[in-house]
Every structure is written in structure tokens, then in C-alpha cells.
Design an enzyme around this catalytic site. Structure first.
Site, mmCIF file in Angstrom:
data_model
loop_
_atom_site.group_PDB
_atom_site.id
_atom_site.type_symbol
_atom_site.label_atom_id
_atom_site.label_comp_id
_atom_site.label_asym_id
_atom_site.label_seq_id
_atom_site.Cartn_x
_atom_site.Cartn_y
_atom_site.Cartn_z
ATOM 1 N N TRP A 108 36.429 -0.216 -12.584
ATOM 2 C CA TRP A 108 36.633 1.482 -12.323
ATOM 3 C C TRP A 108 37.949 1.635 -12.443
ATOM 4 C CZ3 TRP A 108 39.166 4.882 -9.456
ATOM 5 C CH2 TRP A 108 38.930 6.399 -9.752
ATOM 6 N N LYS A 120 25.818 17.615 -5.825
ATOM 7 C CA LYS A 120 24.805 16.842 -6.708
ATOM 8 C C LYS A 120 24.809 17.284 -8.018
ATOM 9 C CE LYS A 120 24.351 14.269 -4.697
ATOM 10 N NZ LYS A 120 24.855 13.767 -3.557
ATOM 11 N N ARG A 160 29.459 0.280 -9.104
ATOM 12 C CA ARG A 160 30.693 0.179 -8.458
ATOM 13 C C ARG A 160 31.769 0.606 -9.232
ATOM 14 N NH1 ARG A 160 30.836 -2.749 -3.637
ATOM 15 N NH2 ARG A 160 32.993 -2.990 -3.667
ATOM 16 N N ASN A 184 39.383 -6.712 -7.347
ATOM 17 C CA ASN A 184 38.843 -5.318 -7.021
ATOM 18 C C ASN A 184 39.820 -5.019 -6.106
ATOM 19 O OD1 ASN A 184 36.257 -4.276 -4.666
ATOM 20 N ND2 ASN A 184 37.869 -3.100 -5.963
ATOM 21 N N GLY A 185 40.596 -3.798 -6.027
ATOM 22 C CA GLY A 185 41.388 -3.424 -5.249
ATOM 23 C C GLY A 185 42.536 -2.847 -6.045
ATOM 24 N N LYS A 189 30.096 4.264 -6.950
ATOM 25 C CA LYS A 189 29.516 4.476 -5.956
ATOM 26 C C LYS A 189 30.319 4.104 -4.547
ATOM 27 C CE LYS A 189 25.114 4.690 -3.931
ATOM 28 N NZ LYS A 189 24.731 6.410 -3.784
ATOM 29 N N GLU A 222 26.338 20.363 -0.377
ATOM 30 C CA GLU A 222 26.022 19.416 -1.009
ATOM 31 C C GLU A 222 24.891 19.398 -2.029
ATOM 32 O OE1 GLU A 222 26.303 16.227 -0.734
ATOM 33 O OE2 GLU A 222 24.583 15.294 -1.356
ATOM 34 N N GLU A 227 27.957 16.558 -10.193
ATOM 35 C CA GLU A 227 28.400 15.215 -10.185
ATOM 36 C C GLU A 227 27.477 14.479 -11.437
ATOM 37 O OE1 GLU A 227 26.600 13.272 -6.484
ATOM 38 O OE2 GLU A 227 28.227 12.105 -7.611
ATOM 39 N N HIS A 276 34.344 38.236 -0.999
ATOM 40 C CA HIS A 276 35.715 38.367 -0.724
ATOM 41 C C HIS A 276 36.442 37.745 -2.077
ATOM 42 C CE1 HIS A 276 34.905 39.641 3.119
ATOM 43 N NE2 HIS A 276 34.101 38.849 3.038
ATOM 44 N N CYS A 311 34.918 -1.152 -8.813
ATOM 45 C CA CYS A 311 35.046 -2.497 -9.391
ATOM 46 C C CYS A 311 34.040 -3.428 -8.530
ATOM 47 C CB CYS A 311 36.393 -3.206 -9.456
ATOM 48 S SG CYS A 311 37.438 -2.071 -10.362
HETATM 49 O O1 M6R Z 1 29.912 5.640 0.780
HETATM 50 P P1 M6R Z 1 30.590 6.852 1.252
HETATM 51 O O2 M6R Z 1 29.453 7.860 1.801
HETATM 52 O O3 M6R Z 1 31.744 6.826 2.263
HETATM 53 O O4 M6R Z 1 31.146 7.680 0.119
HETATM 54 C C1 M6R Z 1 31.827 9.005 0.061
HETATM 55 C C2 M6R Z 1 31.724 9.938 -0.908
HETATM 56 O O5 M6R Z 1 32.309 9.094 -2.006
HETATM 57 C C3 M6R Z 1 30.297 9.945 -1.508
HETATM 58 O O6 M6R Z 1 29.348 10.426 -0.225
HETATM 59 C C4 M6R Z 1 29.953 10.690 -2.585
HETATM 60 O O7 M6R Z 1 30.362 12.010 -2.549
HETATM 61 C C5 M6R Z 1 28.565 10.660 -3.175
HETATM 62 N N1 M6R Z 1 28.119 9.337 -4.137
HETATM 63 C C6 M6R Z 1 28.261 11.851 -4.212
HETATM 64 O O8 M6R Z 1 26.715 11.698 -4.414
#
Ligand code: M6R
Length: 599
Positions: free
Chosen positions: A75, A480, A27, A101-102, A594, A476, A483, A499, A2
Site C-alpha cells: 500500500w 460502507k 493489507r 512494512n512501515g 484493511k 456507518e 468505500e 441546516h 503492506c
Molecule cells: O482496524 P481498525 O478498526 O482500527 O481500523 C479503523 C478503520 O480503518 C476501519 O474501521 C475502516 O474504517 C473500515 N475498514 C471501513 O470499513
């Protein structure tokens, strides 16, 4: 999660709020809303709806908006993303409007204790806040009623409140969720992130937890006062906004993600210029001594940043000989391991706001342990609350999928590892310069990579396999791809595939193999043969030294310990083009945000 923006001043509040919400949409983007004072009608007006800020901007009338308003991009945590659950929320009787926000943890108890008989119209915890203020305001002035409300709230909040009886005052409060106050020539802006202040404020400061702010107007000039929860005045220190508007635009690229992928060579160079000026590592000596004397480093992170942590573990253990454990923040918070006597906690976070990490930080600080944050946002909560802080210098990262911040985190960890080594194993300055060039070479091949995606990434599922450092890149790379394209993707240690998971391999399933480590290259090639024998569509990404002529993509060599900085680039491009070709919203993938500011 948010984003909130509020404004009081001589500009048209709606312009500033909507421009701010557009910048904060990363956000959360389930729904959004605005409440402002309509000068001609002499009353507050609210628009809110499910959907993006573009809808808010284009489909409503702001002609008569004056200089006071609050806005929100959401969000969803409590209740579905729909019009009723969107913010702002009014109290019963419409006196107070609130954006939040929260998460208010005790909203049910508060409802039972104070709000019997109130007719709620949404499923949100925020509506409870608006109603508490209204209930207390029956017996006391608005300011006092808000302070009393704050004293009973448990949980996290960044709040903006307007009292419809007074269109010259804006109230704000914060606990755990971020909130900044910016001052410009024509007014005061409050926002969840400094990006929303750019262009409207020259100076700003992050509001501290449990601080209550009153922004008001005197003779056409906006001013503010800060108080603690008991009403005592609080002092603050201003900072200068050093982001320019260009940095937060797309700069001619179709998407932020592509822009940010392409910026990675310059991020490496920028970090080198900050931490290795004139070839000498410059890191605060006390921070280094904490790393050196710790019995064990505990890295706490989530998602992409945790994957950077895995690479960091490899670098710190292999180059500096310091034992490291990496933990998923949300697991560490409630299922911590048995700790050594003299640990050092390292929090890795792009945003510096991730609630799971903050819960751990608060806990380990309470237990008296030393803490260091590595983040891209110097004003963030984790940067401010840890004992020490190392900035990533990647510049604002706006796409939800993290790319350049990840690379920046690994560069910082590599610099730390070399700084802590008794005898540096290589010339870091020279090797990082090579890394930047090798990155550019991959980025230059992006159209070729797009062709590989069209030919190979054609199913609803996909696997990345690799060993040793390449395994971390696979984790990673898989995150990517899944997501932003929603293709179900798993990253596997290549040797682990048989396995169990190899049962999922059938005709045409894409298996992307990453090979950059000499010691295990032969083994990974064996695993590729195994999946190909079962019909997999292979796509091999290898560095020159360990390549084979049949590999689909061969990358320039860099030092073996630094290959994660190179091998990740084609996988980011694979994710980008896979999502592009199937028409996904690359910069704002569904259900995500984010900054993950709720646990
Ligand atoms: O802001 P942060 O790095 O602490 O966020 C952690 C994860 O939410 C973040 O790395 C997330 O996995 C990525 N945005 C994915 O691309």
C-alpha cells in the site's frame, strides 16, 4: 498496511510466500514482489510489479526456487504504485534485498548523513534501509550491519532482509509494525499476520519491538535466534495457531464481504457463548472495576470502529450511567482534550494495528493512564500493549469493509454496559438471542434488498438520515456505501439536513432513512417528507414497532438499545449490491487497506 512474508526451510519458498501474500493482500494491493534463491543459477532472482498477487503468481517462473525467499504486497506511502517502487528493494550493487512494512521518518537525514553518492532507483524510504545495511556491511559482518542500521532508523518497520552472499540466512526486525514468526516441521515462516502462517506453522509468536531475528539453517533444519538491539539474546513464548484454513476461505460465497455479512448472527452467538456462558456475564472483574471507577471513559478509534464507539457511548451512558467521549484517534493524538483526573482509555479496533490508535495508546500509557483494547485480533499490537484486552471473537475478517467486527464491537460494548449497570435494564442473553434471529431474517431478504438497490440507488450520490442511535448507523452505512461503491454518500442527523445540506437534494437523489427509535420516529418521518417534497427517492428502513405500511423494508423488533445491530445489516447489503451492480472490486476497494499501520 503492506504485508510481508519470508520463508527459510525445506519447502519451495515461492509457494509459501505467494500463498501468504494472497492472504495478506487485504493489507495493501497496489503492487507486489518476491525475491528468492534460484538453486540452479546459484543466485537470487526478483520479480515485482504493479498489480495484484495473482499476476505475481501466474506470470513468472518459480521452477528453480529453493527454500529461501521474501515477498511483499504494498500500500503505497512513498512514491506511486509502479514497478520501481514495488518491494523488494536491493542495495546499490545488489548485495542486500529488503521488504518493509512501515514508514522510516528520518530517511532523508539518513541519506544525507550516510549515503552520499548512492544512486537510488525508487522513491521509497525502504531503499534507504537496504543501502544503509550495504554501507555498514563494508566494515562489519552482515548481522552487525543490520543491527547498526536498526539503531539509526526512526519510525515503524517490519523488515525482512536477505544477504545475497549467504543463501542460508534470513534476517528480520520489527518496530511498531507487526511481524510474527511461525515454526513448522519443514521451516520457519515470518509474516505480518497469522493468516499467512496457517498451514505452514504449528506454533508462532509475535516478535517484540526492537527485536532482531536471525533465521538460519543447520544440517537442513531451520532454526532462529532473537536478539535485542544491543545483541543480547531475547526469550520468547510460543502460541498455538488456532485458525483453520476454512475460516479464511470464502466458504462458497462470491465475496468475503458477503460471507462476513452472513456470519453476523453466528458472531453474536459466539460472543454470547464467550462472555455470557450460562447467562452470567464473564468479564475480568478488574477491567469492570476500572470502568466503574473511572470519572470518564475516552473511546479512541477510527472509521467503522469509531462508529461502534458512538453506539458504545450511548449504551454506556444510558444503561450504565458512565460518561463517555469518543475521539477520532488521529485528532486525539495531536489535539487532545482537557482530561479528567481519573480517565479510562478504551481503544476500539478491528485489526488492533491502527497506527493512529497506537500513537494515542503510547502517549496515554506514558502519562500513566489505564488502557483497555477491544479488538478482533488477540495477537495484535493494541491487544498486547494495552493494560487489558477484550476479544471480539468475530473470526478473521478479510474484506476491507468491516462488517462482522463492527457488530462484534457493539455486542461487547452492550455486554459491558449491562455488566456495569446497577440494575440491568433487560435480559441481555434473551435480547441478544433475538438480535441474532432478527439479523438472520434480514439476511434472508437479501435478494429483495438487491431489488431495492437496483430501483433506488441509481445516482452518483446518496444520503442516509436518522436520529439518535439511528444517526450512528447512518454514519456507518454511509461509510460502507462510499468505500466500496465510490458513490458519494453522507450520513446525517436527520434534523441537521435542513441546516444546509438539503440544498443538495434534487430529483431522484436517494435518501435512505433509518427509523428504530420511538422518541424520534415522528421527527424523522417529517424529514423524509421534506426531502421527498424536493424530489428525493426515499428508501425507509424501519423496525416493526415504528414502521409505516409505506416503508420499503421493515425489520423485526429487538430491544430499542440494540437496534444498531439490526439496522446496520440492510445497509451493509445495500453497499454490497450497489458495488456489485457497478462492477467494483468489493473486497479490495481502491486506495484502501484493511490495517492502517501508518499515521
Ligand atoms: O482496524 P481498525 O478498526 O482500527 O481500523 C479503523 C478503520 O480503518 C476501519 O474501521 C475502516 O474504517 C473500515 N475498514 C471501513 O470499513
Amino acid at each position: 498496511m503492506c504485508g510481508i512474508v519470508g520463508y527459510l526451510g525445506r519447502e519451495k519458498a515461492s509457494d509459501i510466500i505467494i500463498a501468504g501474500l494472497e492472504k495478506l493482500e487485504y493489507r495493501g494491493y497496489d503492487s507486489c514482489g518476491i525475491c528468492f534463491y534460484d538453486e540452479r543459477a546459484k543466485r537470487f532472482v526478483m520479480y515485482k510489479d504493479k498489480g495484484r498477487v495473482a499476476h505475481l503468481k501466474n506470470d513468472f517462473d518459480y521452477d528453480k526456487c529453493n527454500g529461501l525467499g521474501i515477498g511483499h504486497t504494498r500500500w503505497a506511502t512513498h512514491g506511486q504504485p509502479n514497478q520501481l517502487n514495488s518491494h523488494p528493494h536491493f542495495s546499490e550493487g545488489d548485495r542486500f534485498a529488503v521488504v518493509h512494512n512501515g514508514v522510516i521518518e528520518n530517511y532523508k537525514e539518513l541519506t544525507e548523513r550516510y549515503l552520499a553518492g548512492v544512486q537510488f532507483v525508487s522513491e521509497t524510504d525502504t531503499e534507504v534501509i537496504a543501502n544503509l545495511i550495504a554501507r555498514f556491511a563494508l566494515q562489519m559482518p552482515a548481522e552487525e550491519a543490520i543491527r547498526k542500521t536498526l539503531s539509526v532508523l526512526e519510525g515503524s518497520y517490519a523488515l525482512l532482509v536477505v544477504d545475497t552472499l549467504d543463501p542460508h540466512v534470513l534476517y528480520a526486525a520489527k518496530n511498531k509494525s507487526p511481524l510474527l514468526l511461525g515454526v513448522g516441521k519443514r521451516g520457519v515462516t515470518l509474516a505480518s499476520d497469522v493468516m499467512a502462517l496457517v498451514g505452514y506453522a504449528d506454533q508462532y509468536f509475535p516478535i517484540e519491538d526492537k527485536t532482531f531475528t536471525v533465521v538460519s539453517e543447520k544440517d537442513g533444519v531451520s532454526c532462529f535466534a532473537l536478539y535485542d538491539i544491543l545483541g543480547h539474546p531475547v526469550e520468547t513464548k510460543f502460541m498455538t495457531i488456532d485458525i483453520v484454513l476454512d475460516e479464511i476461505g470464502k466458504g462458497g460465497y462470491s465475496h468475503y464481504m458477503l460471507k462476513e455479512i452472513c456470519e453476523q448472527p453466528s458472531v453474536v452467538r459466539k460472543i454470547v457463548s464467550k462472555y455470557l456462558p450460562e447467562d452470567r456475564i464473564q468479564i475480568d472483574p478488574e477491567t469492570l472495576s476500572w470502568f466503574k471507577t473511572a470519572e470518564r471513559i475516552y473511546v479512541i478509534a477510527a472509521g467503522t470502529s469509531m462508529h461502534a464507539g458512538f453506539v458504545g457511548k450511548y449504551l454506556l451512558e444510558n444503561i450504565a450511567g458512565i460518561p463517555v467521549e469518543v475521539f477520532i484517534a488521529s485528532e486525539f493524538a495531536y489535539n487532545p482534550p482537557l482530561l479528567v483526573k481519573n480517565p479510562l482509555f478504551v481503544f476500539i479496533s478491528q485489526s488492533g494495528e491502527t497506527a493512529d490508535l497506537r500513537a494515542c495508546l503510547v502517549d496515554v500509557k506514558r502519562r500513566g493512564f489505564r488502557t483497555v483494547t477491544i479488538t478482533n485480533v488477540p495477537t495484535s499490537t493494541l491487544a498486547r500493549e494495552a493494560d487489558k484486552f477484550l476479544e471480539i471473537f468475530a473470526g478473521p475478517e478479510i474484506a476491507v469493509a468491516s462488517t462482522k467486527a463492527y457488530v462484534g464491537q457493539i455486542v461487547i460494548l452492550a455486554i459491558l454496559a449491562v455488566a456495569l449497570a446497577d440494575r440491568p435494564p433487560f435480559d441481555l442473553h434473551k435480547e441478544l438471542a433475538k438480535v441474532a434471529v432478527a439479523m438472520e431474517a434480514v439476511i434472508d431478504k437479501r435478494e429483495f434488498i438487491h431489488g431495492l438497490v437496483k430501483a433506488k440507488i441509481t445516482k452518483r450520490n446518496c444520503f442516509y438520515i436518522g436520529r439518535s442511535l439511528d444517526y450512528f448507523t447512518c454514519l456507518e452505512a454511509a461509510l460502507k456505501l462510499k468505500e466500496i461503491s465510490y458513490i458519494q454518500t453522507e450520513g446525517f442527523a436527520a434534523g441537521e439536513l435542513k441546516h444546509g445540506t438539503i440544498a443538495l437534494i434534487e430529483q431522484g437523489v436517494p435518501v435512505v432513512a433509518i427509523i428504530s427509535q420511538k422518541a424520534v420516529a415522528r421527527h424523522t418521518r417529517g424529514n423524509i417528507r421534506e426531502v421527498c417534497a424536493r424530489g428525493a427517492e426515499k428508501l425507509v428502513i424501519a423496525t416493526q414497532l415504528v414502521s409505516d405500511p409505506t416503508d420499503e423494508l421493515i425489520l423485526m423488533d429487538v430491544h430499542e438499545s440494540l437496534t444498531p445491530l439490526i439496522t446496520i445489516i440492510p445497509t451493509q447489503l445495500i453497499a454490497f449490491y450497489a458495488a456489485l451492480d457497478i462492477g467494483k472490486d468489493i473486497d479490495k476497494p481502491r486506495n484502501l487497506a484493511k490495517s492502517v499501520t501508518v499515521e
